[in-house]
Enzyme design. Sequence first.
Site, mmCIF file in Angstrom:
data_model
loop_
_atom_site.group_PDB
_atom_site.id
_atom_site.type_symbol
_atom_site.label_atom_id
_atom_site.label_comp_id
_atom_site.label_asym_id
_atom_site.label_seq_id
_atom_site.Cartn_x
_atom_site.Cartn_y
_atom_site.Cartn_z
ATOM 1 N N ASN A 10 -83.897 66.097 34.152
ATOM 2 C CA ASN A 10 -83.622 65.636 32.783
ATOM 3 C C ASN A 10 -83.476 64.122 32.826
ATOM 4 O O ASN A 10 -82.476 63.601 33.307
ATOM 5 C CB ASN A 10 -82.340 66.299 32.274
ATOM 6 N N TRP A 11 -84.498 63.424 32.329
ATOM 7 C CA TRP A 11 -84.481 61.960 32.406
ATOM 8 C C TRP A 11 -83.562 61.321 31.369
ATOM 9 O O TRP A 11 -83.321 60.122 31.421
ATOM 10 C CB TRP A 11 -85.910 61.425 32.240
ATOM 11 N N LYS A 12 -83.097 62.105 30.418
ATOM 12 C CA LYS A 12 -82.205 61.608 29.375
ATOM 13 C C LYS A 12 -82.813 60.374 28.690
ATOM 14 O O LYS A 12 -84.029 60.317 28.503
ATOM 15 C CB LYS A 12 -80.814 61.343 29.962
ATOM 16 N N HIS A 93 -77.302 70.838 25.386
ATOM 17 C CA HIS A 93 -76.758 70.005 26.463
ATOM 18 C C HIS A 93 -75.412 69.427 26.045
ATOM 19 O O HIS A 93 -75.193 69.106 24.876
ATOM 20 C CB HIS A 93 -77.736 68.884 26.807
ATOM 21 N N GLU A 95 -74.113 66.614 26.333
ATOM 22 C CA GLU A 95 -74.152 65.300 25.694
ATOM 23 C C GLU A 95 -74.574 65.402 24.232
ATOM 24 O O GLU A 95 -74.110 64.621 23.398
ATOM 25 C CB GLU A 95 -75.101 64.382 26.482
ATOM 26 N N GLU A 164 -73.479 73.688 33.182
ATOM 27 C CA GLU A 164 -73.163 72.303 33.542
ATOM 28 C C GLU A 164 -71.682 72.039 33.265
ATOM 29 O O GLU A 164 -71.311 71.718 32.132
ATOM 30 C CB GLU A 164 -74.046 71.327 32.765
ATOM 31 N N GLY A 170 -70.116 63.020 37.139
ATOM 32 C CA GLY A 170 -69.730 61.616 37.170
ATOM 33 C C GLY A 170 -68.237 61.357 37.155
ATOM 34 O O GLY A 170 -67.801 60.258 36.824
ATOM 35 N N SER A 210 -73.957 67.285 38.815
ATOM 36 C CA SER A 210 -74.136 66.242 39.833
ATOM 37 C C SER A 210 -74.800 66.777 41.099
ATOM 38 O O SER A 210 -74.298 66.596 42.216
ATOM 39 C CB SER A 210 -72.787 65.596 40.177
ATOM 40 N N GLY A 232 -79.320 62.117 36.843
ATOM 41 C CA GLY A 232 -79.661 60.819 37.408
ATOM 42 C C GLY A 232 -80.553 60.872 38.627
ATOM 43 O O GLY A 232 -81.428 60.016 38.799
#
Length: 253
Positions: A10-12, A93, A95, A164, A170, A210, A232
């Site tokens: 997932n490149w976000k 997701h 976010e 998740e 993070g 992560s 990431g």
Amino acid sequence: MAERPYIVGNWKMNGTRAMLSEARAIDRAAQRYMKVEVAVAPPYTLIHAVHKEAEQIGVGAQDCHPGAEGAHTGDINASMIADAGAKFVILGHSERRQDHGETDELINAKIESALDAGLRVILCCGETLETRDAGEAEAFVLAQLKAALPAFQDPAERLTIAYEPIWAIGTGRTATPDDIAAMHGAIRGLLDETYGAEASAQVRILYGGSVKPDNAREILATPEVGGALVGGASLSAENFLGIVVGASEAEEV
């Protein structure tokens, strides 16, 4: 469980055309690891370009609007992303839930729209640190899923779940294999209840907290972990492929 682990990047909100070199490197290397299904979800602006580059990996989107079309400035619907070359979409997701206030009802509407457009869905779920410390993690995650799971007869062909834990992304705090196995086991139980054990067994449950090359093999060897949703680390072909290698090695154990 399904035969091949599924590793999704997932490149976000990252990536310009300069990132196409990373996509090419991921795609070419993935051809050496056919025991693993590999995919990336770039930003909308790169879906078509990555799709054109990809010979082996799957290409998807990170979200979609629930509507078919209309006066929704700045929004992109499921048919549009399918037309650009996406084969799946990530929905729910953490976010999106936190930053955009997305509700379970909205996520369910997006899922129905994505399925109508012929897309596969990666449905995300996960709890905050406060929820986990209160001992309510399992009930919270299962409630998210119950509110969003679509009703159909072939879930393995169209649905993937991604757990998740927000508290393990993070923060410096990590989920143990026992934590992961317990939650994935609870999710599997819900899928069994919803779709029947035979159909449920083929639905992959990804872990998305992560995941990195140095912990991928241990995580992916954990019971009921059918792959990983990678943030990431997926922006670097070297790091992402380290996770793909970990998945391949976990399959051989």
